[in-house]
Scaffold this motif. Structure first.
Motif, short mmCIF file in Angstrom:
data_model
loop_
_atom_site.label_atom_id
_atom_site.label_comp_id
_atom_site.label_asym_id
_atom_site.label_seq_id
_atom_site.Cartn_x
_atom_site.Cartn_y
_atom_site.Cartn_z
N GLU A 42 0.83 -1.20 0.00
CA GLU A 42 0.00 0.00 0.00
C GLU A 42 0.87 1.25 0.00
O GLU A 42 0.57 2.23 -0.67
N GLN A 68 2.16 1.74 -3.48
CA GLN A 68 1.07 2.22 -4.34
C GLN A 68 0.82 3.70 -4.11
O GLN A 68 0.66 4.48 -5.04
N LYS A 69 0.78 4.06 -2.82
CA LYS A 69 0.48 5.43 -2.48
C LYS A 69 1.56 6.36 -3.00
O LYS A 69 1.29 7.43 -3.52
N ALA A 124 3.43 5.81 -5.52
CA ALA A 124 3.37 5.86 -6.98
C ALA A 124 2.19 6.71 -7.46
O ALA A 124 2.30 7.42 -8.44
N LEU A 125 1.06 6.60 -6.76
CA LEU A 125 -0.16 7.22 -7.27
C LEU A 125 -0.49 8.56 -6.63
O LEU A 125 -1.18 9.37 -7.23
N TYR A 149 -6.55 0.04 -1.73
CA TYR A 149 -5.41 -0.72 -2.26
C TYR A 149 -5.35 -2.17 -1.76
O TYR A 149 -4.81 -3.02 -2.45
N ILE A 158 -3.43 11.84 -12.24
CA ILE A 158 -2.19 12.41 -11.73
C ILE A 158 -1.49 13.22 -12.81
O ILE A 158 -1.01 14.32 -12.58
#
Lengths: 304, 271
Positions: A293, A296-297, A299-300, B103, B154
């Motif tokens: 997670e 992911q965080k 990256a996003l 996620y 993004i």
């Protein structure tokens, strides 16, 4: 607080609609799993005790909490069947992740080093199998691995083996199935990091007299590391709880934890034990999940 | 500069062969005339014909299709909202929990998601069947949609939307006429992924299904457990063909749109 109050209705809606959905269908169910893992099996509908009865009020709630027990967990830790099942799952998932890395890295590297023009095509070819049914791809391997299947035919014809080898219902078959199904998940994140890499870095290393192998070790690998970690987690976590692959390709002597859970739930109808297996599995996986997670965080959400 | 080395070519070629060989073999054997799946008895389409008479299989396929369309649409809506929440609303209460809940299902073993959802439906005393599978699939697939749409948002230039609002366009209209068309490809990709994941899912559907609601994977799984059958090869081949065709169509469509966008950009740059 006041900030939320001032917010336009639209902003509040886009947060709360998906939030409520996830709370109801993801967070609340996990709490229920925890609760039922503390219950006992019963010949009733639903097949566990105690049942939380909201109409009984405070007194009912007290009785409810009093009736919870750790019996299922005692069983889980005293019966070595469960222990070995967890161990087997971790071992298989770990080794399969390692194999995936060894196979997936060269593929990702090869794609990233191919001419720009063909890269999108190769990329599409790697993800295409992911869009076709998972079940079908495992089924395809049953065709190949069975006793009079294609693999034995080819190996016999080539003279590699003198007699048909038993492939199906072995750990080897599980590894083949896992590596085959999860390969795109390993290749994609690694490719994504390698693709962005500036080749001038390697040229600079070469100009400064660094041998190619050493440059790979000192330059390429550190750059690829986030992709490698993401790929490894993306494969390892779901593989630990995998059910379909060991069930269809593996033998009866090796039960991964996903199968054990399935049997407890569907065959033995012991819901509390199945819930307890789930809770322990979640505890085992919580560190890799949080790590994933975090990646992911970053990256996003951190890329702004 | 980019010289494909022997090692790179070989590793990519071997990797692709490994990925595609089993599928190709499956497709070839679906045209096998012999009832014995391992013996080649010449080319034939008889198993496709028999499939048309397999009513339970057709019913299961129809049910799966309906579940997939409804859950993918709901998941696309919810997932897009969640992506907007995570990229546009910087702070809100419980943000950490929210992103955690988005996620985690991406990697969470399916047996966990399946069991927990089933226990929820039992606790709420809901009859299991079509709608419980649909709700379960919506929950799983909305997280994938979120990630896809989020990665598009993004790289998104918010000044376009701000410009529209500065010119007096109301926020909702600015979103619908400026932002939405730009993120539409990601939303479409999200829907397709959600659809495929739903139509493919065995584990979560097995947990959340009830009497009378048999999805295609559940049906195929119960047949496969009894051994390899030529009809299964046939239905698998049809599924693969449908997926391959829609992917190719989508990428062609995407290319055309991209070309049109580039033309528009070139035109804009001229003036």
């Amino acid at each position: 607080m006041s900030a939320t109050g001032k917010r336009p209705l639209g902003a509040r809606l886009i947060v709360w609609v998906p939030y409520l959905w996830l709370a109801l269908f993801f967070l609340v169910p996990l709490a229920i799993v925890l609760k039922i893992s503390l219950s006992q099996n019963a010949l009733a509908q639903p097949p566990y005790l105690p049942v939380f009865d909201i109409s009984a009020g405070w007194q009912g709630a007290r009785e409810f909490f009093g009736a919870l027990s750790f019996e299922t967990y005692t069983l889980l830790f005293s019966d070595s069947l469960y222990f070995f099942s967890y161990l087997k799952s971790l071992e298989i998932a770990g080794l399969a992740t390692l194999i995936l890395l060894l196979i997936g890295f060269p593929i990702a590297y090869g794609i990233a080093r191919s001419p720009r023009r063909v890269q999108p095509i190769l990329f599409l070819l790697v993800i295409l199998p992911f869009w076709t049914s998972f079940l079908i791809r495992i089924y395809a391997w049953i065709n190949i691995l069975q006793r009079d299947g294609l693999l034995n035919d080819v190996l016999l014809a080539l003279g590699v083996i003198a007699q048909p080898v038993v492939w199906l219902s072995t750990d080897t078959a599980i590894y083949i199935g896992l590596v085959y199904s999860y390969l795109p998940f390993m290749v994609l994140p690694i490719y994504a990091t390698l693709e962005k890499m500036d080749e001038a870095l390697l040229e600079a290393a070469a100009d400064l007299g660094c041998p190619r192998a050493k440059a790979f070790w000192l330059v390429t690998l550190p750059i690829a590391r986030p992709g490698v970690v993401a790929g490894a987690l993306l494969c390892f976590i779901p593989m630990v709880g995998e059910f379909v692959i060991p069930d269809l390709l593996g033998g009866s002597q090796t039960a991964m934890i996903g199968q054990t859970l399935w049997v407890e739930f569907f065959s033995n109808k012991d819901w509390p034990v199945a819930a307890a297996i789930t809770v322990v599995l979640l505890c085992l996986l919580v560190v890799p999940i949080v790590l994933y997670e975090h990646l992911q965080k970053r990256a996003l959400e951190g890329a702004r | 500069m980019r010289r494909a080395s022997m090692f790179n070519v070989v590793s990519v070629a071997l990797g692709l062969a490994f990925l595609y060989l089993p599928i190709v073999i499956l497709v070839i054997y679906s045209f096998n005339a012999s009832r014995l799946v391992t013996v080649w008895g010449g080319w034939s389409t008889r198993w496709y014909g028999e499939l048309l008479n397999d009513q339970p299989m057709l019913d299961a396929a129809w049910l799966s299709l309906r579940v997939a369309v409804i859950s993918a649409s709901a998941a696309t809506l919810l997932g897009t909202l969640a992506a907007l929440a995570l990229t546009r609303v910087r702070r809100f209460r419980g943000r950490l929990l929210f992103s955690g809940a988005i996620y985690a299902p991406l990697v969470m073993p399916e047996v966990i998601t399946g069991l927990s959802l089933l226990l929820l439906f039992v606790a709420l005393d809901i009859d299991r069947g079509f709608w419980t599978i649909t709700a379960a699939h919506t929950t799983l697939t909305m997280c994938f949609v979120t990630v896809i749409v989020q990665s598009r948002l993004i790289g998104f230039d918010t000044s376009l939307e701000e410009a529209a609002m500065d010119l007096g366009c109301p926020p909702v209209k600015a979103f619908l006429s400026v932002t939405l068309p730009l993120i539409a490809p990601a939303i479409a990709a999200g829907w397709m992924l959600a659809f495929t994941l739903s139509i493919d899912d065995l584990v979560i559907a097995s947990f959340t299904t009830g009497p009378g609601a048999t999805t295609l994977p559940i049906r195929i799984y119960s047949e496969v457990r009894l051994g390899v059958k030529p009809q299964i090869n046939a239905i698998c081949t049809i599924t693969i063909a449908v997926v391959a065709l829609s992917i190719i169509a989508a990428s062609l469509l995407g290319k055309r749109n991209a070309a049109r966008r580039e033309q528009a950009a070139a035109l804009a740059a001229k003036f």
